[in-house]
Design a protein around this motif. Structure first.
Motif, short mmCIF file in Angstrom:
data_model
loop_
_atom_site.label_atom_id
_atom_site.label_comp_id
_atom_site.label_asym_id
_atom_site.label_seq_id
_atom_site.Cartn_x
_atom_site.Cartn_y
_atom_site.Cartn_z
N GLY A 280 0.76 -1.23 0.00
CA GLY A 280 0.00 0.00 0.00
C GLY A 280 0.79 1.28 0.00
N GLY A 281 2.02 1.25 0.42
CA GLY A 281 2.78 2.48 0.46
C GLY A 281 3.70 2.55 1.67
N PHE A 282 3.96 3.76 2.10
CA PHE A 282 4.90 4.01 3.20
C PHE A 282 4.19 4.81 4.29
CE2 PHE A 282 8.07 6.67 5.31
CZ PHE A 282 8.98 5.71 5.71
N ASP A 283 4.35 4.37 5.51
CA ASP A 283 3.77 5.05 6.67
C ASP A 283 4.61 6.29 6.99
OD1 ASP A 283 2.73 5.87 9.11
OD2 ASP A 283 2.94 3.90 10.06
N VAL A 284 4.09 7.47 6.67
CA VAL A 284 4.81 8.73 6.87
C VAL A 284 5.09 8.99 8.35
CG1 VAL A 284 4.66 11.24 6.52
CG2 VAL A 284 3.92 9.69 4.72
N HIS A 285 4.31 8.38 9.23
CA HIS A 285 4.51 8.54 10.68
C HIS A 285 5.93 8.15 11.10
CE1 HIS A 285 3.86 7.23 14.97
NE2 HIS A 285 3.41 8.47 15.00
#
Length: 75
Positions: free
Chosen positions: A29-34
């Motif tokens: 799904g992508g990258f967790d910016v947190h």
């Protein structure tokens, strides 16, 4: 040459929960910016290339909608 399109979306729950759901259905799904910005737990960085097919984007969108509905959000 290859072209990349990256952008951040804000999800109704935590990005980590969203990514866990997407992983459970076989979607990266992508990258967790947190991980970079502690004050942004619900930001998800997604990226597409010139090799990404339209049906793959539609599948991601469908599953994001399913997950959001489970969070109490409707489109």
């Amino acid at each position: 040459s290859h072209h990349f399109q990256e952008f951040v979306i804000e999800v109704p729950g935590t990005a980590s929960d969203c990514l866990a759901y997407l992983d459970s259905v076989g979607i990266v799904g992508g990258f967790d910016v947190h991980r970079w910005y502690a004050d942004r737990p619900n930001w998800l960085l997604v990226s597409f290339t010139d090799q990404t097919q339209a049906n793959q984007i539609e599948l991601l969108a469908e599953h994001l909608e399913v997950w959001a509905a489970d969070q109490g959000v409707t489109a």
